[in-house]
Scaffold this motif. Sequence first.
Motif, PDB file in Angstrom:
ATOM      1  N   ARG A  96       0.864  -1.290  -0.165  1.00 53.34           N
ATOM      2  CA  ARG A  96      -0.207  -0.113  -0.129  1.00 53.34           C
ATOM      3  C   ARG A  96       0.678   1.271   0.182  1.00 53.34           C
ATOM      4  O   ARG A  96       0.086   1.854  -0.476  1.00 53.34           O
ATOM      5  N   THR A  97       1.760   0.686   0.327  1.00 50.47           N
ATOM      6  CA  THR A  97       2.596   2.282   0.538  1.00 50.47           C
ATOM      7  C   THR A  97       4.042   2.388  -0.501  1.00 50.47           C
ATOM      8  O   THR A  97       4.586   3.558  -0.615  1.00 50.47           O
ATOM      9  N   ILE A  98       4.519   1.332  -0.976  1.00 53.19           N
ATOM     10  CA  ILE A  98       5.766   1.573  -2.512  1.00 53.19           C
ATOM     11  C   ILE A  98       4.644   1.457  -2.982  1.00 53.19           C
ATOM     12  O   ILE A  98       4.483   0.396  -3.880  1.00 53.19           O
ATOM     13  N   PRO A  99       5.249   2.274  -4.425  1.00 52.79           N
ATOM     14  CA  PRO A  99       4.190   2.688  -5.667  1.00 52.79           C
ATOM     15  C   PRO A  99       5.438   1.649  -6.828  1.00 52.79           C
ATOM     16  O   PRO A  99       6.666   1.253  -6.452  1.00 52.79           O
ATOM     17  N   GLY A 100       4.850   1.502  -7.939  1.00 52.57           N
ATOM     18  CA  GLY A 100       5.472   0.567  -8.334  1.00 52.57           C
ATOM     19  C   GLY A 100       5.439  -0.648  -8.546  1.00 52.57           C
ATOM     20  O   GLY A 100       4.960  -1.179  -7.765  1.00 52.57           O
ATOM     21  N   ALA A 101       6.754  -1.721 -10.259  1.00 53.58           N
ATOM     22  CA  ALA A 101       6.067  -3.258 -10.155  1.00 53.58           C
ATOM     23  C   ALA A 101       7.488  -3.689  -8.752  1.00 53.58           C
ATOM     24  O   ALA A 101       7.291  -4.934  -8.409  1.00 53.58           O
ATOM     25  N   SER A 102       8.159  -2.016  -8.388  1.00 53.13           N
ATOM     26  CA  SER A 102       9.366  -3.603  -7.415  1.00 53.13           C
ATOM     27  C   SER A 102       8.789  -3.695  -5.898  1.00 53.13           C
ATOM     28  O   SER A 102       9.232  -4.420  -5.623  1.00 53.13           O
ATOM     29  N   ALA A 103       7.280  -3.187  -6.046  1.00 49.60           N
ATOM     30  CA  ALA A 103       6.523  -3.086  -4.315  1.00 49.60           C
ATOM     31  C   ALA A 103       6.515  -4.618  -4.251  1.00 49.60           C
ATOM     32  O   ALA A 103       6.675  -5.048  -2.683  1.00 49.60           O
ATOM     33  N   ILE A 104       6.392  -5.428  -5.481  1.00 47.51           N
ATOM     34  CA  ILE A 104       6.225  -6.835  -4.595  1.00 47.51           C
ATOM     35  C   ILE A 104       7.136  -7.280  -4.138  1.00 47.51           C
ATOM     36  O   ILE A 104       7.471  -8.252  -2.856  1.00 47.51           O
ATOM     37  N   TYR A 105       8.591  -7.371  -4.818  1.00 47.71           N
ATOM     38  CA  TYR A 105       9.774  -8.010  -3.884  1.00 47.71           C
ATOM     39  C   TYR A 105       9.953  -7.072  -2.213  1.00 47.71           C
ATOM     40  O   TYR A 105      10.730  -8.210  -1.618  1.00 47.71           O
ATOM     41  N   VAL A 106       9.884  -6.128  -2.432  1.00 45.69           N
ATOM     42  CA  VAL A 106       9.656  -5.263  -0.925  1.00 45.69           C
ATOM     43  C   VAL A 106       8.900  -5.883  -0.172  1.00 45.69           C
ATOM     44  O   VAL A 106       9.158  -6.183   0.805  1.00 45.69           O
ATOM     45  N   ALA A 107       7.838  -5.884  -0.295  1.00 41.72           N
ATOM     46  CA  ALA A 107       6.756  -6.796   0.174  1.00 41.72           C
ATOM     47  C   ALA A 107       6.959  -7.668   0.850  1.00 41.72           C
ATOM     48  O   ALA A 107       7.239  -8.259   2.915  1.00 41.72           O
ATOM     49  N   LEU A 108       7.102  -8.943  -0.436  1.00 44.59           N
ATOM     50  CA  LEU A 108       8.025  -9.836   0.335  1.00 44.59           C
ATOM     51  C   LEU A 108       9.247 -10.316   1.683  1.00 44.59           C
ATOM     52  O   LEU A 108       9.134 -10.875   1.983  1.00 44.59           O
ATOM     53  N   PHE A 109      10.153  -9.327   1.334  1.00 43.78           N
ATOM     54  CA  PHE A 109      11.062  -9.446   1.426  1.00 43.78           C
ATOM     55  C   PHE A 109      10.950  -9.122   2.784  1.00 43.78           C
ATOM     56  O   PHE A 109      11.032  -9.887   4.181  1.00 43.78           O
ATOM     57  N   ALA A 110      10.424  -7.825   3.572  1.00 42.26           N
ATOM     58  CA  ALA A 110       9.974  -7.500   4.381  1.00 42.26           C
ATOM     59  C   ALA A 110       9.137  -8.174   5.677  1.00 42.26           C
ATOM     60  O   ALA A 110       9.193  -8.171   6.778  1.00 42.26           O
ATOM     61  N   GLY A 111       7.636  -8.616   4.787  1.00 41.20           N
ATOM     62  CA  GLY A 111       7.302  -9.248   5.233  1.00 41.20           C
ATOM     63  C   GLY A 111       7.722 -10.844   5.628  1.00 41.20           C
ATOM     64  O   GLY A 111       7.503 -10.760   7.444  1.00 41.20           O
TER      65      GLY A 111
ATOM     66  N   LEU B 269       8.283 -17.629  -1.106  1.00 42.63           N
ATOM     67  CA  LEU B 269       8.811 -16.726  -1.516  1.00 42.63           C
ATOM     68  C   LEU B 269       8.433 -17.148  -3.476  1.00 42.63           C
ATOM     69  O   LEU B 269       7.249 -16.136  -3.991  1.00 42.63           O
ATOM     70  N   ALA B 270       8.777 -18.754  -4.289  1.00 44.52           N
ATOM     71  CA  ALA B 270       8.334 -19.024  -5.655  1.00 44.52           C
ATOM     72  C   ALA B 270       6.871 -19.134  -5.685  1.00 44.52           C
ATOM     73  O   ALA B 270       6.302 -18.761  -7.040  1.00 44.52           O
ATOM     74  N   SER B 271       5.967 -19.815  -4.757  1.00 46.75           N
ATOM     75  CA  SER B 271       5.062 -19.658  -5.059  1.00 46.75           C
ATOM     76  C   SER B 271       4.231 -19.126  -5.049  1.00 46.75           C
ATOM     77  O   SER B 271       2.973 -18.247  -5.163  1.00 46.75           O
ATOM     78  N   GLN B 272       4.613 -17.326  -4.050  1.00 49.50           N
ATOM     79  CA  GLN B 272       4.243 -15.570  -4.114  1.00 49.50           C
ATOM     80  C   GLN B 272       4.368 -15.486  -5.467  1.00 49.50           C
ATOM     81  O   GLN B 272       3.309 -14.329  -5.150  1.00 49.50           O
ATOM     82  N   GLY B 273       5.500 -15.230  -5.411  1.00 50.02           N
ATOM     83  CA  GLY B 273       5.757 -14.691  -6.771  1.00 50.02           C
ATOM     84  C   GLY B 273       5.037 -15.556  -8.586  1.00 50.02           C
ATOM     85  O   GLY B 273       4.002 -13.903  -8.745  1.00 50.02           O
ATOM     86  N   LEU B 274       4.939 -16.312  -7.798  1.00 54.03           N
ATOM     87  CA  LEU B 274       3.646 -16.843  -9.725  1.00 54.03           C
ATOM     88  C   LEU B 274       2.633 -16.243  -9.506  1.00 54.03           C
ATOM     89  O   LEU B 274       2.382 -16.230 -10.412  1.00 54.03           O
ATOM     90  N   MET B 275       2.057 -16.666  -7.941  1.00 55.01           N
ATOM     91  CA  MET B 275       0.402 -16.228  -7.296  1.00 55.01           C
ATOM     92  C   MET B 275       0.215 -15.201  -7.803  1.00 55.01           C
ATOM     93  O   MET B 275      -0.748 -14.078  -8.359  1.00 55.01           O
ATOM     94  N   TYR B 276       1.623 -13.834  -7.480  1.00 57.00           N
ATOM     95  CA  TYR B 276       0.771 -12.597  -7.851  1.00 57.00           C
ATOM     96  C   TYR B 276       0.779 -12.341  -9.557  1.00 57.00           C
ATOM     97  O   TYR B 276       0.196 -11.403  -9.514  1.00 57.00           O
ATOM     98  N   TYR B 277       2.281 -12.548  -9.933  1.00 58.72           N
ATOM     99  CA  TYR B 277       2.137 -12.075 -11.648  1.00 58.72           C
ATOM    100  C   TYR B 277       1.024 -12.564 -12.123  1.00 58.72           C
ATOM    101  O   TYR B 277       0.819 -12.919 -13.043  1.00 58.72           O
ATOM    102  N   LYS B 278       0.581 -14.092 -11.742  1.00 59.76           N
ATOM    103  CA  LYS B 278      -0.487 -14.324 -12.172  1.00 59.76           C
ATOM    104  C   LYS B 278      -1.511 -14.256 -12.312  1.00 59.76           C
ATOM    105  O   LYS B 278      -2.424 -13.498 -13.191  1.00 59.76           O
ATOM    106  N   TYR B 279      -2.089 -14.367 -10.554  1.00 56.18           N
ATOM    107  CA  TYR B 279      -3.064 -13.859 -10.626  1.00 56.18           C
ATOM    108  C   TYR B 279      -3.324 -12.677  -9.877  1.00 56.18           C
ATOM    109  O   TYR B 279      -4.503 -11.366  -9.830  1.00 56.18           O
ATOM    110  N   GLY B 280      -2.456 -11.327  -9.537  1.00 54.73           N
ATOM    111  CA  GLY B 280      -2.352 -10.129  -8.547  1.00 54.73           C
ATOM    112  C   GLY B 280      -2.256 -10.951  -7.828  1.00 54.73           C
ATOM    113  O   GLY B 280      -3.352 -11.459  -7.248  1.00 54.73           O
TER     114      GLY B 280
END
Length: 189
Positions: free
Chosen positions: A75-90, A136-147
């Motif tokens: 919610r706070t980081i804009p752009g395509a890199s937000a998912i990477y920051v979110a995954l690693f911070a979480g 991380l692999a499953s979450q990245g795949l799920m995010y890019y496949k389904y958002g």
Amino acid sequence: MLPEPDVSPREPGARSAASDDRPAPGLPGPVRRTRAVSRKDMDMPLDRLSLILRYAVFALLSIAINWLMQFLMLRTIPGASAIYVALFAGTGAGFAAKYLLDRNFIFYHTSSDHRQELWVMVLYLCTSVLMTGLYLASQGLMYYKYGECALYYVIGTLVLLCGYTTKFILDGQFVFKQSADGRSSSAQA
């Protein structure tokens, strides 16, 4: 026809089968009384059951911390890199919470010095990395496949639960080894 009374020999103070029957109010015929389940009747000792329940609660708490951190980052980081920051911070927040809870309330580990504590943390990190790779692999795949949708969180939770179960076994075997007195004591580096 009335049942025959039980006249077989029994231990003093024991009740016959007939004495366990009593009429049920409002219903015809006897009702068999059941005895309370004792600890020896259970397949699993209560202390082990308590350990599993604590571990499950801590895993759920860690998952909640992980999701909250991801939610905030997305919610706070804009752009395509937000998912990477979110995954690693979480993942980092969930790791820190889970390490402290496991160390203090599951394995009751105490280190003799800072060097041993660092070694235990490194071993714990290694078992975490094994499970986190799949997560991380499953979450990245799920995010890019389904958002970001409900399936993203459902699959992530299932992967985390499977990972925590495997991790519990690995941590007990390799990270927080039990000493002769039952307390956790890991090998020195």
